[in-house]
Scaffold this motif. Structure first.
Motif, PDB file in Angstrom:
ATOM      1  N   PRO A 163       0.573  -1.507   0.031  1.00 32.59           N
ATOM      2  CA  PRO A 163      -0.070   0.081  -0.029  1.00 32.59           C
ATOM      3  C   PRO A 163       0.927   1.452   0.078  1.00 32.59           C
ATOM      4  O   PRO A 163       0.396   2.340  -0.335  1.00 32.59           O
ATOM      5  N   ARG A 164       2.062   1.344   0.548  1.00 35.55           N
ATOM      6  CA  ARG A 164       2.894   2.401   0.441  1.00 35.55           C
ATOM      7  C   ARG A 164       3.882   2.412  -0.607  1.00 35.55           C
ATOM      8  O   ARG A 164       4.931   3.377  -0.550  1.00 35.55           O
ATOM      9  N   ALA A 165       3.765   1.446  -1.579  1.00 37.06           N
ATOM     10  CA  ALA A 165       4.775   1.521  -2.731  1.00 37.06           C
ATOM     11  C   ALA A 165       4.875   2.896  -3.489  1.00 37.06           C
ATOM     12  O   ALA A 165       3.907   3.457  -3.821  1.00 37.06           O
ATOM     13  N   SER A 166       5.937   3.222  -4.042  1.00 38.99           N
ATOM     14  CA  SER A 166       5.857   4.426  -4.973  1.00 38.99           C
ATOM     15  C   SER A 166       5.546   4.240  -6.488  1.00 38.99           C
ATOM     16  O   SER A 166       5.584   4.881  -7.195  1.00 38.99           O
ATOM     17  N   ILE A 167       5.138   2.929  -6.609  1.00 35.14           N
ATOM     18  CA  ILE A 167       4.706   2.456  -7.633  1.00 35.14           C
ATOM     19  C   ILE A 167       3.467   2.031  -7.507  1.00 35.14           C
ATOM     20  O   ILE A 167       3.055   1.945  -6.458  1.00 35.14           O
ATOM     21  N   PRO A 168       2.478   1.303  -8.543  1.00 31.79           N
ATOM     22  CA  PRO A 168       1.011   1.183  -8.217  1.00 31.79           C
ATOM     23  C   PRO A 168       1.066  -0.040  -7.023  1.00 31.79           C
ATOM     24  O   PRO A 168       0.385  -0.126  -6.047  1.00 31.79           O
ATOM     25  N   PHE A 169       2.001  -0.921  -7.430  1.00 30.13           N
ATOM     26  CA  PHE A 169       2.064  -2.016  -6.488  1.00 30.13           C
ATOM     27  C   PHE A 169       3.556  -2.964  -6.772  1.00 30.13           C
ATOM     28  O   PHE A 169       3.719  -2.819  -7.913  1.00 30.13           O
ATOM     29  N   ASN A 170       4.009  -3.416  -5.708  1.00 30.44           N
ATOM     30  CA  ASN A 170       5.068  -4.186  -5.715  1.00 30.44           C
ATOM     31  C   ASN A 170       4.965  -5.773  -6.382  1.00 30.44           C
ATOM     32  O   ASN A 170       4.194  -6.303  -5.750  1.00 30.44           O
ATOM     33  N   ARG A 171       5.630  -5.934  -7.252  1.00 31.64           N
ATOM     34  CA  ARG A 171       5.442  -7.372  -8.019  1.00 31.64           C
ATOM     35  C   ARG A 171       5.671  -8.401  -6.980  1.00 31.64           C
ATOM     36  O   ARG A 171       4.639  -9.449  -7.253  1.00 31.64           O
ATOM     37  N   ASN A 172       6.513  -8.432  -6.508  1.00 26.82           N
ATOM     38  CA  ASN A 172       6.846  -9.613  -5.477  1.00 26.82           C
ATOM     39  C   ASN A 172       5.599  -9.882  -4.557  1.00 26.82           C
ATOM     40  O   ASN A 172       5.364 -10.833  -4.339  1.00 26.82           O
ATOM     41  N   ASP A 173       5.186  -8.595  -4.018  1.00 25.11           N
ATOM     42  CA  ASP A 173       4.074  -8.888  -2.914  1.00 25.11           C
ATOM     43  C   ASP A 173       2.630  -9.057  -3.560  1.00 25.11           C
ATOM     44  O   ASP A 173       2.199  -9.955  -2.903  1.00 25.11           O
ATOM     45  N   VAL A 174       2.564  -8.638  -4.737  1.00 24.65           N
ATOM     46  CA  VAL A 174       1.387  -9.171  -5.434  1.00 24.65           C
ATOM     47  C   VAL A 174       1.400 -10.680  -5.742  1.00 24.65           C
ATOM     48  O   VAL A 174       0.732 -11.340  -5.675  1.00 24.65           O
ATOM     49  N   GLN A 175       2.633 -10.893  -6.140  1.00 20.01           N
ATOM     50  CA  GLN A 175       2.807 -12.466  -6.675  1.00 20.01           C
ATOM     51  C   GLN A 175       2.421 -13.236  -5.492  1.00 20.01           C
ATOM     52  O   GLN A 175       2.023 -14.370  -5.575  1.00 20.01           O
ATOM     53  N   ALA A 176       2.902 -12.962  -4.276  1.00 18.01           N
ATOM     54  CA  ALA A 176       2.842 -13.565  -2.887  1.00 18.01           C
ATOM     55  C   ALA A 176       1.464 -13.786  -2.348  1.00 18.01           C
ATOM     56  O   ALA A 176       0.830 -14.881  -2.104  1.00 18.01           O
ATOM     57  N   PHE A 177       0.770 -12.499  -2.516  1.00 19.75           N
ATOM     58  CA  PHE A 177      -0.539 -12.520  -1.885  1.00 19.75           C
ATOM     59  C   PHE A 177      -1.616 -12.822  -2.869  1.00 19.75           C
ATOM     60  O   PHE A 177      -2.744 -13.496  -2.418  1.00 19.75           O
ATOM     61  N   MET A 178      -1.476 -12.454  -4.092  1.00 21.62           N
ATOM     62  CA  MET A 178      -2.716 -12.722  -5.151  1.00 21.62           C
ATOM     63  C   MET A 178      -2.632 -14.072  -5.515  1.00 21.62           C
ATOM     64  O   MET A 178      -1.659 -14.957  -5.554  1.00 21.62           O
ATOM     65  N   PRO A 179      -3.752 -14.613  -5.830  1.00 23.53           N
ATOM     66  CA  PRO A 179      -5.171 -13.888  -5.972  1.00 23.53           C
ATOM     67  C   PRO A 179      -5.640 -13.917  -4.599  1.00 23.53           C
ATOM     68  O   PRO A 179      -5.266 -14.597  -3.832  1.00 23.53           O
ATOM     69  N   VAL A 180      -6.669 -13.270  -4.544  1.00 21.09           N
ATOM     70  CA  VAL A 180      -7.581 -13.052  -3.420  1.00 21.09           C
ATOM     71  C   VAL A 180      -8.190 -14.331  -3.169  1.00 21.09           C
ATOM     72  O   VAL A 180      -8.725 -15.043  -4.131  1.00 21.09           O
ATOM     73  N   ASP A 181      -8.007 -15.119  -2.098  1.00 23.71           N
ATOM     74  CA  ASP A 181      -8.349 -16.570  -1.886  1.00 23.71           C
ATOM     75  C   ASP A 181      -9.874 -16.242  -1.837  1.00 23.71           C
ATOM     76  O   ASP A 181     -10.454 -17.226  -2.157  1.00 23.71           O
ATOM     77  N   ILE A 182     -10.689 -15.500  -0.785  1.00 22.57           N
ATOM     78  CA  ILE A 182     -11.979 -15.168  -0.712  1.00 22.57           C
ATOM     79  C   ILE A 182     -12.328 -13.800  -0.582  1.00 22.57           C
ATOM     80  O   ILE A 182     -11.911 -13.255  -0.007  1.00 22.57           O
ATOM     81  N   TYR A 183     -13.276 -13.606  -1.638  1.00 24.48           N
ATOM     82  CA  TYR A 183     -13.631 -12.126  -1.804  1.00 24.48           C
ATOM     83  C   TYR A 183     -15.293 -12.188  -1.458  1.00 24.48           C
ATOM     84  O   TYR A 183     -16.027 -12.858  -1.952  1.00 24.48           O
ATOM     85  N   VAL A 184     -15.686 -10.988  -0.348  1.00 22.42           N
ATOM     86  CA  VAL A 184     -16.787 -11.301   0.172  1.00 22.42           C
ATOM     87  C   VAL A 184     -17.480  -9.859  -0.099  1.00 22.42           C
ATOM     88  O   VAL A 184     -16.797  -8.960  -0.104  1.00 22.42           O
TER      89      VAL A 184
END
Length: 864
Positions: free
Chosen positions: A515-536
């Motif tokens: 959330p605080r990256a100076s780019i839209p999002f950090n590739r490695n973080d997104v790679q690790a967390f995404m996809p959202v496992d459950i979206y309510v």
RNA sequence: GCCCGCUUGGUGGAAUGGUAGACACAACAGACUUAAAAUCUGUCGAUCUUACGGUCAUGCCAGUUCGAGUCUGGCAGCGGGCACCA
């Protein structure tokens, strides 16, 4: 421990502070196994409503449950804070949208805290904050570079009085909601996202989303609306000057071409506009069509109207057959070619139209069930399968084969071709509004449209704008609007449209990863967390928001931001929170707290005992006043009770009826658990003082209790996995009932302790405060219960020694047998025949024809 | 109008095609109490029967099956979405 009264106020505040102080739910970095739980973030209206309480309780319970399996659970929250209400508040009350929004966020966050939601607040996102929309502008520019964004003209609802564009919901019966003036349609040049480029991918990928609800996938499939059809050319008898000789028509039913009796074009079709130049009546008709609002529902519900032109179209297979051409209000320019041919015998809409204008009705498909289409006024068009008739070379073919053949012939004579079209249209993202993300584009009279250079970002939304003049404040703010062209340095203007707020919600789930990256999002973080496992979230987002988010993910992949296509692995769509409606004798709506139940069961007003009309339960809404303020409930009963009520009775997908007695039932259960915990600990102490000899073997009732305990663990775990929280709660209540007895009767302290621990752990995702409190009293230290391992059922205690089996005769219940587990068919049959009801049947002379036996379940004796 | 859902006691709901109504809420009765609240115990789909027990019941109408709340077709009522509310 004595059993002092359960003081939820103290206990809940204590644990909320404990979690906040220890930053219990902050996730520093992705661990080995991540689990991403996300609920749709809210628009910060400033007030918490029951719908919020429901979604966020659902998500929180899932998050807390998953922590029991050692996963790094990412559970973030933010604010979808751009949008119309802030602007309306500014117009009505003169408050600054940004100040109004931030105050609302503060107020709502406080409520969220008091619900005991386990969010990682260090990742909070506010979409109207520059730090967020700056990144969004980068994404916009990258999409632009990739050719995924373009400009085109498109129709909007125009309020001539307010000089502003209206949303469809702001158009009421064709009039502006504030001005009351009839709305007009206007053509404006706007920005579009090329979502149609991904039509096939969006459709195909649905197959790879097995954890999405079937109905949502179907809705998206239909929304994309891929259809095989044909583009057909009808030569015009007298083509207009400077226009194409052919009228191009798209049809999904080209095989009915020999049943065609007229052609229709959209009111804004180029031919229609050309004709209108020399025809006042037609111009007036077109104006009338354009006076409706732009929503499809209005369009389709409107009475079908046509305007007959002098033009005639030639049938592609018969030069001597001409069809009249109408301009019709139900033909849409945005779909297909903006022109259709009408086949009244096989399309209801065409049939209505043909009857209205007395056009021929030519049946060309025979109903295999023998029904022949006739011209009775009540007849409906036949749209089912069948065989072609009255259709020359198509006669005798079924409709699929006929479609193939007709396309082939059209291609041979160069009068058309087979074509696949989609219902899905490109996404218009321009809004003529102030409170949105500025579109980073500049209009230069010399260079045309020029993107704002990366280094000049962010384009910051100006503060202190005036809403006094009607229209978009950005248009009137010269100090912001006037800029120099980045290419030629000449005078230029900023784009004053802002982005649709769906833009922000189409990628926020990625931003939460870093959330605080100076780019839209950090590739490695997104790679690790995404996809959202459950979206309510609510079903109302089944198509638009979810489709846009899927499209964004694909588009971002194309721009090289990430390398997966689907953002949400699974989806839970929850229903609404509903309440009865109340009206006084004059029909004015009343709040539930203004109404009371009288002795005879009717409802009367609290103030002066006047009779109240009770309406059916419907979605809580301010306009019908059938709302219950969650903050009142939280004050009176506390978060655990509210959370328990949200989950205990109704499954998530269904609408939930709010009831005062329901909440009290939950409140009583919370207190009952508190007493149960206290009494269990008391008993453990008493028993240990007795200094009993330790028994080596278990007593029968202890074995029975262990069976209940383990089946409960198994059942509840499964129920959580399937999001059947109501049955999980029911099982816990059953367990509590038996446990209360066991506590009093048993002398087995370790088993009582195990029972209590298990019950607390199983309920902790739903009622975290109470369970944490009892747990900490029992264990003597403060722990975060969520992170303790989830209990496992011992298979040794899952099987009951006896089962009850039903005996039926011809499918009707005639008795129940209690037999050892896995009793054989022979044993069961032998016992079954002894049952009085069964015996009686045979005494009457019945003969056995067949025996159906399902082990441990039923025996059905089929007799004659 | 088009697309997608939902419909089970007085109420919320439970039920891998296999004992319909688990678990609750409400109501009623009883215990405790001077009383009330709280708590505890019991009854609780309709109908016939003194009882044992039977019959009917999962929105309506058909069908498949040994057996349908569950599967198939049709109908009705209600809700959501329909591209600028979010």
């Amino acid at each position: 421990m004595n059993a002092p009264l359960y003081s939820f106020k103290e206990v809940e505040l204590k644990w909320q502070n404990f979690w906040a102080h220890h930053k219990s739910y902050e996730v520093k970095e992705p661990g080995d196994s991540c689990y991403y739980v996300l609920e749709q973030f809210p628009y910060p209206s400033g007030r918490l409503h029951m719908g919020h309480v429901r979604v966020y309780t659902l998500g929180d319970t899932i998050a807390r449950f998953q922590r029991g399996f050692g996963k790094t659970v990412l559970h973030p929250m933010g604010w979808d804070s751009f949008g119309l209400p802030a602007e309306n508040a500014a117009i009505q009350h003169g408050v600054s949208p940004s100040k109004w929004t931030l105050e609302n966020i503060q107020a709502m966050k406080k409520h969220f805290m008091s619900l005991g939601l386990s969010y990682d607040w260090s990742r909070e996102i506010i979409t109207s904050d520059v730090s967020y929309y700056e990144q969004e502008q980068k994404i916009f520019l990258d999409f632009y570079k990739k050719g995924l964004i373009y400009r085109k003209e498109s129709w909007v609802n125009w309020d001539p009085e307010e000089k502003t564009v209206l949303a469809n919901e702001q158009v009421i019966n064709g009039r502006g909601w504030r001005s009351g003036v009839p709305v007009e349609r206007r053509l404006l040049s706007q920005w579009f996202l090329k979502i149609t480029k991904f039509s096939d991918a969006l459709l195909e990928n649905l197959k790879d989303l097995p954890d999405w609800p079937e109905n949502v996938r179907t809705m998206q499939e239909k929304w994309i609306g891929r259809s095989q059809g044909a583009r057909i050319f009808f030569s015009l008898k007298d083509p207009l000057d400077g226009m194409n000789r052919n009228l191009e028509v798209f049809s999904t039913r080209p095989e009915t071409l020999f049943g065609a009796s007229f052609l229709c074009i959209a009111p804004n079709h180029p031919i229609a506009l050309k004709l209108a130049e020399k025809d006042e009546d037609l111009a007036a008709f077109i104006q009338e069509c354009l006076r409706q609002d732009t929503s499809e529902a209005t369009l389709q519900k409107a009475e079908k109207k046509g305007f007959k032109t002098a033009l005639l179209g030639e049938h592609p297979f018969d030069k001597n057959w001409t069809l009249p051409i109408f301009i019709a209000n139900f033909v849409v320019m945005d779909y297909g070619t903006g022109a259709v041919f009408g086949c009244p015998a096989h399309d209801d809409r065409d049939l209505d139209f043909a009857r209205l204008y007395d056009l021929p009705i030519l049946p060309v498909i025979e109903d295999p069930n023998g029904g022949v289409f006739c011209k009775d006024q009540d007849d409906e068009a036949y749209v089912g399968p069948g065989v072609l008739i009255h259709s020359e070379f198509l006669n005798g073919l079924d409709i699929n084969e006929a479609q193939r053949v007709v396309i082939m012939r059209l291609e041979e004579i160069k009068k058309g071709y087979g074509e696949i079209t989609y219902r899905l249209r490109d996404w218009g993202v321009s809004r003529q509004r102030y409170w949105g993300c500025p579109i980073p584009m500049i209009h230069c009279p010399v260079c045309g449209v020029v993107p704002v250079p990366q280094e000049a970002l962010p384009v910051v939304l100006p503060e202190n704008v005036s809403f006094d003049i009607p229209g978009n404040p950005l248009d009137h703010d010269a100090s912001w609007k006037d800029v120099l062209c980045p290419q030629c340095d000449g005078k230029a203007e900023r784009e004053t449209d802002t982005l649709d707020t769906f833009f922000e919600s189409s990628w926020y789930f990625l931003r939460f990863c870093s959330p605080r990256a100076s780019i839209p999002f950090n590739r490695n973080d997104v790679q690790a967390f995404m996809p959202v496992d459950i979206y309510v979230g609510g079903v109302e987002h089944a198509v638009l928001h979810l489709l846009y988010s899927r499209f964004f993910t694909m588009a971002l992949k194309e721009c090289g931001y990430l390398d997966f296509e689907e953002p949400f692995k699974s989806l839970l769509t929850q229903g609404f929170v509903c309440h009865e409606t109340y009206q006084d004798e004059k029909g004015a709506w009343l709040y539930p707290e203004e109404v009371k139940k009288s002795k005879d069961g009717t409802y009367v007003t609290l103030r002066d005992d006047l009779l109240v009309r009770v309406g059916r339960s419907e979605k809580m809404s301010k306009s019908h006043k059938n709302v219950v303020d969650p903050s009142v409930i939280l004050k009176e009963y506390g978060a655990d009770t509210a959370r328990l009520f949200m989950l205990s009775d109704t499954p998530p997908e269904r609408n939930l009826d709010w009831s005062e007695s329901g909440i009290e039932g939950c409140w009583r259960y919370i207190n009952r658990l508190w007493r149960l915990g206290s009494r269990a600990l008391e008993r453990i102490e008493i028993i240990s003082r007795l200094n009993l000899k330790s028994e080596t073997s278990l007593k029968t009732e202890e074995e029975a209790f262990l069976r209940l305990l383990n089946t409960t663990v198994q059942f509840v775990t499964k129920a959580y996995e399937l999001y059947h929280f109501n049955t999980a709660v029911a099982q816990c209540r059953t367990f509590s009932n038996d446990f209360a007895r066991f506590i009093e009767e048993s002398q087995n302290a370790p088993l009582i302790r195990e029972g209590l621990q298990t019950l607390l752990r199983l309920l902790s995702p739903i009622i975290p405060h109470l369970t944490s409190e009892i747990w900490s009293i029992m264990e003597g230290q403060d722990q975060v219960v969520d992170f303790l391992p989830w209990p496992k059922a011992d298979p040794k205690y899952l099987e009951a020694p006896t089962i009850s089996l039903s005996v039926q005769i011809n499918g009707k219940l005639r008795g129940v047998l209690t037999l050892p587990n896995n009793a054989s068919e022979e044993t069961v049959k032998c016992e079954a025949l002894k049952l009085p009801n069964v015996k009686q049947e045979f005494d009457k002379g019945a003969t056995l024809k067949r025996v159906v036996f399902v082990q441990n379940r039923i025996m059905n004796l089929v007799v004659v």
